[in-house]
Design an enzyme around this catalytic site. Structure first.
Site, PDB file in Angstrom:
ATOM      1  N   TYR A  44      22.518  28.273 -14.779  1.00  0.00           N
ATOM      2  CA  TYR A  44      23.608  27.603 -14.061  1.00  0.00           C
ATOM      3  C   TYR A  44      23.937  28.396 -12.808  1.00  0.00           C
ATOM      4  O   TYR A  44      24.060  29.619 -12.872  1.00  0.00           O
ATOM      5  CB  TYR A  44      24.860  27.514 -14.942  1.00  0.00           C
ATOM      6  N   GLU A  46      26.290  27.197 -10.005  1.00  0.00           N
ATOM      7  CA  GLU A  46      27.219  26.496  -9.100  1.00  0.00           C
ATOM      8  C   GLU A  46      27.630  27.416  -7.963  1.00  0.00           C
ATOM      9  O   GLU A  46      27.928  28.588  -8.178  1.00  0.00           O
ATOM     10  CB  GLU A  46      28.453  26.035  -9.880  1.00  0.00           C
ATOM     11  N   ASP A 190      17.131   9.797   8.174  1.00  0.00           N
ATOM     12  CA  ASP A 190      16.631   9.921   6.800  1.00  0.00           C
ATOM     13  C   ASP A 190      15.113   9.756   6.886  1.00  0.00           C
ATOM     14  O   ASP A 190      14.600   8.653   7.088  1.00  0.00           O
ATOM     15  CB  ASP A 190      17.257   8.830   5.927  1.00  0.00           C
ATOM     16  N   THR A 216      13.807  13.409   1.195  1.00  0.00           N
ATOM     17  CA  THR A 216      13.479  13.699  -0.196  1.00  0.00           C
ATOM     18  C   THR A 216      12.208  14.543  -0.165  1.00  0.00           C
ATOM     19  O   THR A 216      11.525  14.635   0.859  1.00  0.00           O
ATOM     20  CB  THR A 216      13.266  12.418  -1.018  1.00  0.00           C
ATOM     21  N   LYS A 219       7.898  12.555  -1.758  1.00  0.00           N
ATOM     22  CA  LYS A 219       7.077  11.454  -1.231  1.00  0.00           C
ATOM     23  C   LYS A 219       5.894  12.061  -0.470  1.00  0.00           C
ATOM     24  O   LYS A 219       5.054  12.697  -1.095  1.00  0.00           O
ATOM     25  CB  LYS A 219       7.946  10.537  -0.376  1.00  0.00           C
ATOM     26  N   ARG A 225      10.871  15.904  -7.410  1.00  0.00           N
ATOM     27  CA  ARG A 225      11.902  14.926  -7.037  1.00  0.00           C
ATOM     28  C   ARG A 225      13.174  15.673  -6.673  1.00  0.00           C
ATOM     29  O   ARG A 225      13.840  16.242  -7.525  1.00  0.00           O
ATOM     30  CB  ARG A 225      12.183  13.971  -8.201  1.00  0.00           C
TER      31      ARG A 225
HETATM   32  N1  DSN Z   1      12.746   4.356  -4.081  1.00  0.00           N
HETATM   33  C1  DSN Z   1      12.438   4.816  -2.765  1.00  0.00           C
HETATM   34  C2  DSN Z   1      11.360   4.001  -2.148  1.00  0.00           C
HETATM   35  O1  DSN Z   1      10.522   3.558  -2.891  1.00  0.00           O
HETATM   36  O2  DSN Z   1      11.329   3.811  -0.952  1.00  0.00           O
HETATM   37  C3  DSN Z   1      13.610   4.878  -1.971  1.00  0.00           C
HETATM   38  O3  DSN Z   1      14.619   5.451  -2.731  1.00  0.00           O
END
Ligand code: DSN
Length: 432
Positions: A44, A46, A190, A216, A219, A225
């Site tokens: 933990y 925080e 984003d 994120t 990807k 993730r």
């Molecule tokens: N789920 C993602 C996508 O497939 O673009 C976006 O959050």
């Protein structure tokens, strides 16, 4: 053996034997997964490095600082928060951090034209925190700059967002920045989908133009993730407290303890992304997507944006006699995992939309190149044309959809293609 491990075995087989063509998916490396499964999971933490609310964080502090340094170096930013659990909580934190009054509004790409839920779409909590107005795309799949600017002038938004879930053009960061400056808005990019392309130099970086950049990490960046929020030099020039606003919005504003095992995985993926090998990889993703798009266009597929400039191919299937739902299921039965997607000016619903989204990040990770793209385009067309010849209906009833799945899962032609896909996959093992 616990049932879970049996499921892991089955999922491993599924991922090995099928083509992952959802543009937001990829394969994290074995090292990333090793870090994710490490004992950092037990801790933990925080707070932030040097200011935790729990004891025992000497090593964790070092880990989080290491991760931060890697982001700063890779993207060229002065400040980063690596704690967001994923993209939607990261965007919620950005909105919360920038909100000064209940009257603030945000301006983002509309969901039906590729926008993301977490940028104030009506069904998301982000709309309750800060109401939104939305811009769309033009008929040729470009951001509708005139609409964006008119809405910005009319509503004086606190935030102007770039990015979302579907867009096939190069983002014109400068244009967003100019409009944001004109109305005094924060420009937030984003880059979740293209984070790896930006890191690898296959897409221009928004860092010189945006005040805040969020991506994120799972990807095109090929990590675990998670998500990171970067505050740029330009952001700190606009507001010297922007770093603090973002940090306190992430914790304690939106989240509790960070997932340190994920931060460990992010740190590993950032080192992997800062290599010549990754540069080549990200360029190949785009090359592959362009070939795939071109092949499909030759076969009379209507592509939003008339092709692609990134990792994604976005198809309107209306002229093909099937909807996105039927196409995605038939493709899955043939071993090709895509996802259905609304199209600009959608006349159906997000659950049964008219389009399909395909992406090349995961198959490029497997080492596939131009010849495989041509073969995959051929299979996709075979599946879609065959499905259309079987049903030729873009508005199936619920009963017809049920029958469709029962029949198509056993369809000989689709099973044959699935076997061919499996044979190709064997030649390109998930070697990460
Ligand atoms: N789920 C993602 C996508 O497939 O673009 C976006 O959050």
């Amino acid at each position: 053996m616990d049932k879970v491990f049996e499921l892991i075995k089955r999922e491993t087989k599924r991922q090995n034997e099928t083509l992952q063509m959802i543009p937001s998916e990829n394969y994290a490396s074995a090292d990333v997964r090793k870090a994710m499964g490490s004992i950092f999971e037990n801790k933990y933490a925080e707070g932030y490095p040097g200011k935790r609310y729990y004891q025992g964080n000497i090593v964790v502090d070092e880990l989080e600082r290491l991760c931060q340094e890697r982001v700063k170096k890779l993207f060229g930013v002065p400040h980063v928060n690596v704690q967001p659990l994923s993209g939607a909580p990261a965007n919620l934190a950005i909105i919360k951090g920038l909100q000064e009054s209940e009257k603030n509004i945000q301006l983002s790409q509309i969901l039906s034209m590729g926008g993301h839920l977490s940028m104030g779409q009506s069904v998301s909590v982000t709309n309750i925190v800060m109401p939104a107005v939305h811009y769309g795309l033009t008929a040729d799949g470009e951001i509708n700059w005139r609409e964006l600017e008119e809405l910005a002038i009319k509503h004086k938004p606190k935030i102007i967002w770039a990015g979302g879930t579907a867009y096939t053009r190069i983002f014109q960061w400068k244009k967003y920045a100019e409009i944001a400056d004109k109305v005094g808005a924060y420009f937030v990019a984003d880059i979740s989908h293209i984070g790896g392309l930006v890191a690898g130099g296959a897409h221009p970086s928004p860092v010189p133009y945006a005040h805040i950049v969020m991506t994120t990490t799972h990807k095109t960046l090929r990590g675990p993730r998670g998500a990171i929020i970067m505050v740029t030099k330009r952001g700190l020039q606009k507001n010297s407290d922007l770093d603090k606003l973002i940090d306190s919005a992430v914790f304690p504003g939106v989240q509790g303890g960070p997932h340190m095992e994920t931060i460990a995985g992010v740190a590993v993926c950032l080192a992997e992304a800062n290599t010549q090998k990754f540069k080549k990889y990200s360029a190949q993703i785009v090359k592959n997507a362009k070939i795939l798009a071109n092949e499909l266009r030759i076969m009379n597929y209507e592509l939003i944006g008339d092709g692609t400039e990134n990792h994604m191919v976005w198809i309107d299937l209306t002229n093909k006699g099937v909807d996105g739902w039927a196409a995605a299921w038939a493709l899955e039965y043939a071993g090709i995992i895509a996802n259905r997607q609304t199209v600009p000016n959608e006349r159906k619903s997000p659950y049964y939309p008219s389009g399909l989204r395909l992406g090349t990040p995961a198959i490029t990770t497997r080492g596939m190149k131009e010849p495989q793209m041509r073969q995959i385009a051929k299979w996709i067309d075979e599946v879609i044309s065959y499905t259309a010849s079987e049903i030729n209906n873009i508005d199936l009833s619920q009963e017809q959809r049920k029958t469709f799945k029962q029949v198509m899962i056993k369809d000989k032609k689709l099973l044959l293609i699935a076997q061919e896909v499996k044979d190709l996959c064997k030649k390109f093992p998930i070697n990460v």
